[in-house]
Design a protein around this motif. Structure first.
Motif, PDB file in Angstrom:
ATOM      1  N   ARG A   1       8.654  -1.142  -0.953  1.00  0.00           N
ATOM      2  CA  ARG A   1       9.009   0.082  -1.668  1.00  0.00           C
ATOM      3  C   ARG A   1      10.198  -0.145  -2.599  1.00  0.00           C
ATOM      4  O   ARG A   1      10.207   0.346  -3.736  1.00  0.00           O
ATOM      5  CB  ARG A   1       9.325   1.212  -0.687  1.00  0.00           C
ATOM      6  N   GLN A   2      11.188  -0.893  -2.139  1.00  0.00           N
ATOM      7  CA  GLN A   2      12.375  -1.123  -2.962  1.00  0.00           C
ATOM      8  C   GLN A   2      12.049  -1.871  -4.239  1.00  0.00           C
ATOM      9  O   GLN A   2      12.614  -1.579  -5.297  1.00  0.00           O
ATOM     10  CB  GLN A   2      13.419  -1.903  -2.156  1.00  0.00           C
ATOM     11  N   GLN A   3      11.126  -2.838  -4.160  1.00  0.00           N
ATOM     12  CA  GLN A   3      10.877  -3.702  -5.315  1.00  0.00           C
ATOM     13  C   GLN A   3       9.673  -3.293  -6.155  1.00  0.00           C
ATOM     14  O   GLN A   3       9.567  -3.706  -7.317  1.00  0.00           O
ATOM     15  CB  GLN A   3      10.709  -5.145  -4.845  1.00  0.00           C
ATOM     16  N   SER A   4       8.758  -2.499  -5.592  1.00  0.00           N
ATOM     17  CA  SER A   4       7.561  -2.109  -6.356  1.00  0.00           C
ATOM     18  C   SER A   4       7.417  -0.606  -6.516  1.00  0.00           C
ATOM     19  O   SER A   4       6.679  -0.140  -7.395  1.00  0.00           O
ATOM     20  CB  SER A   4       6.298  -2.651  -5.679  1.00  0.00           C
ATOM     21  N   GLY A   5       8.074   0.160  -5.647  1.00  0.00           N
ATOM     22  CA  GLY A   5       7.909   1.613  -5.648  1.00  0.00           C
ATOM     23  C   GLY A   5       6.760   2.094  -4.797  1.00  0.00           C
ATOM     24  O   GLY A   5       6.594   3.305  -4.593  1.00  0.00           O
ATOM     25  N   PHE A   6       5.949   1.168  -4.261  1.00  0.00           N
ATOM     26  CA  PHE A   6       4.800   1.569  -3.445  1.00  0.00           C
ATOM     27  C   PHE A   6       5.271   1.948  -2.049  1.00  0.00           C
ATOM     28  O   PHE A   6       5.919   1.156  -1.364  1.00  0.00           O
ATOM     29  CB  PHE A   6       3.771   0.445  -3.363  1.00  0.00           C
ATOM     30  N   ASP A   7       4.917   3.150  -1.598  1.00  0.00           N
ATOM     31  CA  ASP A   7       5.372   3.688  -0.316  1.00  0.00           C
ATOM     32  C   ASP A   7       4.329   3.417   0.761  1.00  0.00           C
ATOM     33  O   ASP A   7       3.484   4.259   1.069  1.00  0.00           O
ATOM     34  CB  ASP A   7       5.653   5.183  -0.459  1.00  0.00           C
ATOM     35  N   ALA A   8       4.391   2.217   1.363  1.00  0.00           N
ATOM     36  CA  ALA A   8       3.429   1.863   2.402  1.00  0.00           C
ATOM     37  C   ALA A   8       3.615   2.724   3.647  1.00  0.00           C
ATOM     38  O   ALA A   8       2.645   3.053   4.328  1.00  0.00           O
ATOM     39  CB  ALA A   8       3.564   0.384   2.753  1.00  0.00           C
ATOM     40  N   ALA A   9       4.851   3.100   3.949  1.00  0.00           N
ATOM     41  CA  ALA A   9       5.088   3.954   5.116  1.00  0.00           C
ATOM     42  C   ALA A   9       4.439   5.317   4.918  1.00  0.00           C
ATOM     43  O   ALA A   9       3.777   5.850   5.825  1.00  0.00           O
ATOM     44  CB  ALA A   9       6.590   4.102   5.360  1.00  0.00           C
ATOM     45  N   GLY A  10       4.616   5.898   3.742  1.00  0.00           N
ATOM     46  CA  GLY A  10       3.985   7.185   3.447  1.00  0.00           C
ATOM     47  C   GLY A  10       2.473   7.107   3.496  1.00  0.00           C
ATOM     48  O   GLY A  10       1.802   8.024   3.997  1.00  0.00           O
ATOM     49  N   ALA A  11       1.911   6.009   2.980  1.00  0.00           N
ATOM     50  CA  ALA A  11       0.455   5.837   3.021  1.00  0.00           C
ATOM     51  C   ALA A  11      -0.043   5.721   4.457  1.00  0.00           C
ATOM     52  O   ALA A  11      -1.132   6.215   4.790  1.00  0.00           O
ATOM     53  CB  ALA A  11       0.058   4.599   2.214  1.00  0.00           C
ATOM     54  N   THR A  12       0.739   5.084   5.328  1.00  0.00           N
ATOM     55  CA  THR A  12       0.350   4.965   6.736  1.00  0.00           C
ATOM     56  C   THR A  12       0.326   6.334   7.407  1.00  0.00           C
ATOM     57  O   THR A  12      -0.595   6.653   8.170  1.00  0.00           O
ATOM     58  CB  THR A  12       1.312   4.028   7.476  1.00  0.00           C
ATOM     59  N   ILE A  13       1.333   7.155   7.124  1.00  0.00           N
ATOM     60  CA  ILE A  13       1.352   8.501   7.703  1.00  0.00           C
ATOM     61  C   ILE A  13       0.174   9.324   7.173  1.00  0.00           C
ATOM     62  O   ILE A  13      -0.464  10.078   7.929  1.00  0.00           O
ATOM     63  CB  ILE A  13       2.690   9.205   7.398  1.00  0.00           C
ATOM     64  N   THR A  14      -0.156   9.164   5.905  1.00  0.00           N
ATOM     65  CA  THR A  14      -1.332   9.845   5.357  1.00  0.00           C
ATOM     66  C   THR A  14      -2.593   9.415   6.094  1.00  0.00           C
ATOM     67  O   THR A  14      -3.463  10.240   6.407  1.00  0.00           O
ATOM     68  CB  THR A  14      -1.478   9.546   3.858  1.00  0.00           C
ATOM     69  N   ALA A  15      -2.707   8.122   6.395  1.00  0.00           N
ATOM     70  CA  ALA A  15      -3.869   7.626   7.137  1.00  0.00           C
ATOM     71  C   ALA A  15      -3.926   8.223   8.539  1.00  0.00           C
ATOM     72  O   ALA A  15      -5.006   8.561   9.043  1.00  0.00           O
ATOM     73  CB  ALA A  15      -3.819   6.100   7.210  1.00  0.00           C
ATOM     74  N   ILE A  16      -2.776   8.387   9.180  1.00  0.00           N
ATOM     75  CA  ILE A  16      -2.742   8.987  10.517  1.00  0.00           C
ATOM     76  C   ILE A  16      -3.114  10.466  10.446  1.00  0.00           C
ATOM     77  O   ILE A  16      -3.851  10.981  11.305  1.00  0.00           O
ATOM     78  CB  ILE A  16      -1.352   8.782  11.137  1.00  0.00           C
ATOM     79  N   GLU A  17      -2.632  11.166   9.427  1.00  0.00           N
ATOM     80  CA  GLU A  17      -3.015  12.565   9.230  1.00  0.00           C
ATOM     81  C   GLU A  17      -4.527  12.696   9.107  1.00  0.00           C
ATOM     82  O   GLU A  17      -5.149  13.570   9.713  1.00  0.00           O
ATOM     83  CB  GLU A  17      -2.351  13.113   7.970  1.00  0.00           C
ATOM     84  N   HIS A  18      -5.104  11.796   8.322  1.00  0.00           N
ATOM     85  CA  HIS A  18      -6.554  11.827   8.139  1.00  0.00           C
ATOM     86  C   HIS A  18      -7.275  11.571   9.452  1.00  0.00           C
ATOM     87  O   HIS A  18      -8.233  12.254   9.811  1.00  0.00           O
ATOM     88  CB  HIS A  18      -6.946  10.784   7.098  1.00  0.00           C
ATOM     89  N   ALA A  19      -6.799  10.553  10.211  1.00  0.00           N
ATOM     90  CA  ALA A  19      -7.440  10.224  11.485  1.00  0.00           C
ATOM     91  C   ALA A  19      -7.348  11.387  12.470  1.00  0.00           C
ATOM     92  O   ALA A  19      -8.287  11.664  13.212  1.00  0.00           O
ATOM     93  CB  ALA A  19      -6.793   8.967  12.068  1.00  0.00           C
ATOM     94  N   CYS A  20      -6.211  12.080  12.468  1.00  0.00           N
ATOM     95  CA  CYS A  20      -6.049  13.222  13.382  1.00  0.00           C
ATOM     96  C   CYS A  20      -6.935  14.394  12.965  1.00  0.00           C
ATOM     97  O   CYS A  20      -7.394  15.172  13.811  1.00  0.00           O
ATOM     98  CB  CYS A  20      -4.577  13.658  13.406  1.00  0.00           C
ATOM     99  N   ALA A  21      -7.192  14.528  11.660  1.00  0.00           N
ATOM    100  CA  ALA A  21      -7.990  15.646  11.172  1.00  0.00           C
ATOM    101  C   ALA A  21      -9.477  15.465  11.459  1.00  0.00           C
ATOM    102  O   ALA A  21     -10.194  16.433  11.703  1.00  0.00           O
ATOM    103  CB  ALA A  21      -7.776  15.843   9.670  1.00  0.00           C
TER     104      ALA A  21
END
Length: 339
Positions: free
Chosen positions: A317-337
């Protein structure tokens, strides 16, 4: 469309309600917030509007269900408020013993080694899973893929490799390859990893020490000159490769790229060859219950599969701006839904 939006597009339809998420971790005071991916995940979960709890792994337990007690797996849950200050990064708002069934999802983030205590924690989480608790990554998949031997399932992607405790066979492999890396199967963070040349005067004593004179199995692999360009960590989230990897480049005079061994982390876009390996493994590992995986590659050769507590999110995230942590939480939200 940004890379982040493109990556998360396949996860649309996630949970629209706040979730109670609990992280199984090592003691909070050991986490280094400025670089720890578990802290990044907890911060991302809070920013998504979820309640964040931590259970330090040593407090996990199980109780038989009885008339006056629901039983099942439990732990001492710490309700957290995450802060941006890396030196004072959380506030504890409540602490109580709770069953894991009290949470929408459990995230197993205990660091290696994969020893008896780690396997016990997986068994307790598997009992919780049997009671209907969502656990990421799935406990059985953690046990099946936690060892260095997980790469042997994919011989088409790995370097020349020998796994043995037979000193003669290991010596023969060194003679054939001329330059090898030898490591115990239970090592982590670059510990007890040796580079051995064919003419190394210490090769006998190093092999004897690592194998305990033939009592312990080790892995020997062809030394890859591409380590000079980095030991690359590629993150898989819900079977999909993050478009940026963390190249851990060894310091001068060192053969290990591990950051704990003094390596430098440089974020790079995936090469076509790296993407090919990630796309081949991602869907298969996800099907087995591995929502978050770290692949280790050197010179487009697979050298490791990390399923316990994959790291690299902060640097990416610091060097590219890509939020892998946020994407992981989104994946968990999807799995829970959808489950």
């Amino acid at each position: 469309m940004t890379q982040q939006l493109h990556f998360e597009r396949h996860l649309l339809g996630g949970s629209e309600r706040p979730l109670r998420l609990v992280f199984i971790i090592d003691p909070l005071d050991r986490l280094k917030a400025w670089k720890d991916s578990s802290v990044a995940l907890m911060r991302a979960a809070q920013s998504h509007g979820h309640d964040v709890f931590a259970i330090e792994a040593p407090t996990l337990g199980w109780r038989k269900p009885e008339a006056d007690h629901p039983g099942g797996s439990f732990g001492e849950a710490i309700h957290l408020h995450l802060r941006p200050d890396d030196h004072d990064w959380y506030r504890e708002t409540q602490r109580e013993w709770l069953p894991l069934k009290a949470f929408d999802a459990v995230l197993m983030r205990k660091d290696p080694p994969v020893d008896g205590e780690y396997l016990a924690a997986c068994s307790l989480l598997e009992r919780a899973e049997a009671d209907g608790v969502r656990v990421f990554n799935r406990p059985r998949a953690l046990r099946d893929h936690a060892a260095k031997l997980a790469i042997l399932e994919f011989p088409q992607f790995i370097p020349s490799t020998k796994v043995s405790r037979d000193l003669g066979r290991l010596q023969q492999f060194i003679d054939e390859q001329r330059d090898v890396i030898v490591k115990p199967l239970d090592s982590n963070s670059g510990s007890r990893i040796f580079r051995l040349h064919r003419n190394d005067p210490n090769r006998n004593v190093i092999l004897e020490t690592l194998t305990g004179n033939g009592r312990h199995t080790v892995m020997a692999q062809q030394y890859l000159q591409a380590i000079a360009q980095g030991d690359k960590r590629i993150l898989l989230i819900a079977g999909k490769a993050v478009p940026w990897c963390l190249a851990r480049i060894p310091k001068a005079g060192e053969t290990r790229g591990n950051l704990s061994a003094g390596g430098t982390g440089v974020v790079q876009e995936l090469t076509p060859g790296e993407r090919h390996i990630a796309e081949a493994l991602g869907p298969l590992l996800l099907k087995r219950g591995l929502l978050l995986v770290g692949l280790d590659l050197i010179g487009e050769r697979l050298t490791g599969i990390n399923v316990t507590s994959p790291t690299g999110m902060v640097e990416i995230r610091q060097q590219s701006g890509f939020d892998a942590a946020g994407a992981t939480i989104t994946a968990i939200e999807h799995a829970c839904a959808v489950s």
